[in-house]
Design a protein around this motif. Structure first.
Motif, PDB file in Angstrom:
ATOM      1  N   ILE A  84      33.967  39.175  41.639  1.00 42.90           N
ATOM      2  CA  ILE A  84      33.808  40.476  42.287  1.00 42.90           C
ATOM      3  C   ILE A  84      34.711  40.506  43.514  1.00 42.90           C
ATOM      4  N   TYR A  85      35.519  41.571  43.633  1.00 43.30           N
ATOM      5  CA  TYR A  85      36.443  41.731  44.749  1.00 43.30           C
ATOM      6  C   TYR A  85      36.054  42.931  45.599  1.00 43.30           C
ATOM      7  N   ALA A  86      36.240  42.808  46.889  1.00 41.89           N
ATOM      8  CA  ALA A  86      36.058  43.937  47.800  1.00 41.89           C
ATOM      9  C   ALA A  86      37.270  44.850  47.677  1.00 41.89           C
ATOM     10  N   VAL A  96      36.025  44.653  39.657  1.00 43.39           N
ATOM     11  CA  VAL A  96      35.834  43.486  38.799  1.00 43.39           C
ATOM     12  C   VAL A  96      36.799  43.584  37.625  1.00 43.39           C
ATOM     13  N   LYS A  97      37.234  42.434  37.139  1.00 45.27           N
ATOM     14  CA  LYS A  97      38.137  42.417  35.991  1.00 45.27           C
ATOM     15  C   LYS A  97      37.336  42.048  34.753  1.00 45.27           C
ATOM     16  N   LYS A  98      37.324  42.959  33.792  1.00 41.02           N
ATOM     17  CA  LYS A  98      36.618  42.736  32.523  1.00 41.02           C
ATOM     18  C   LYS A  98      37.566  43.074  31.394  1.00 41.02           C
ATOM     19  N   GLU A  99      37.748  42.122  30.507  1.00 43.68           N
ATOM     20  CA  GLU A  99      38.641  42.292  29.351  1.00 43.68           C
ATOM     21  C   GLU A  99      40.034  42.714  29.782  1.00 43.68           C
ATOM     22  N   GLY A 100      40.521  42.124  30.868  1.00 40.85           N
ATOM     23  CA  GLY A 100      41.885  42.353  31.330  1.00 40.85           C
ATOM     24  C   GLY A 100      42.108  43.629  32.116  1.00 40.85           C
ATOM     25  N   VAL A 101      41.047  44.387  32.373  1.00 41.31           N
ATOM     26  CA  VAL A 101      41.163  45.661  33.082  1.00 41.31           C
ATOM     27  C   VAL A 101      40.229  45.654  34.291  1.00 41.31           C
TER      28      VAL A 101
END
Length: 108
Positions: A84-86, A96-101
Motif C-alpha cells: 500500500i502506497y500513500a 495499490v498495485k494489483k495484477e500490474g495496474v
C-alpha cells in the motif's frame, strides 16, 4: 380461513425479497488502515496521483462479503502481502498495485 391464506401469501411475497446475496453479486472492494475505511475507486485515473512512500502491506484477506473490517491492514479484495502506497496529492488516497495496474482507494 381466507385471512390465514392471505397472510401466508403476503409473508411469502415479503420474505422472498429478503434473500441473501449470491456469489455472483458484487461487493465494494475495501481495506482498513489506521481505523479508517478505504474503498476502491473505479472511475478515476491513477495518473491523477503520484506514488509516495510505502505505508504497509495487507496482512489478511477476508471474504468479499465482509465490509466492516475489524483490524487494520485487512481487505476483502486485496491479497495478503499487497503493498500500500500513500499519495503525494491527497492524504485520504492510497494506491495499490494489483495484477500490474495501480488502483485507487479513497477514504469513506
Amino acid at each position: 380461513m381466507k385471512y390465514i391464506l392471505v397472510g401466508f401469501l403476503a409473508f411469502i411475497l415479503l420474505s422472498s425479497g429478503c434473500s441473501p446475496r449470491t456469489e455472483s453479486e458484487s461487493y465494494a472492494a475495501t481495506m482498513r488502515i489506521n481505523g479508517n475505511y478505504y474503498d476502491a475507486v473505479e472511475n478515476e485515473s491513477q495518473e491523477s496521483y503520484t506514488i509516495d512512500k510505502e505505508i504497509g502491506k495487507i496482512e489478511k484477506k477476508v471474504p468479499p462479503t465482509e465490509s466492516r473490517l475489524k483490524e487494520d491492514f485487512v481487505s476483502n479484495y486485496l491479497d495478503e502481502g499487497t503493498v500500500i502506497y500513500a499519495s503525494k496529492e491527497d492524504k485520504d488516497v492510497f494506491l495499490v498495485k494489483k495484477e500490474g495496474v495501480y488502483q485507487i482507494f479513497k477514504r469513506r
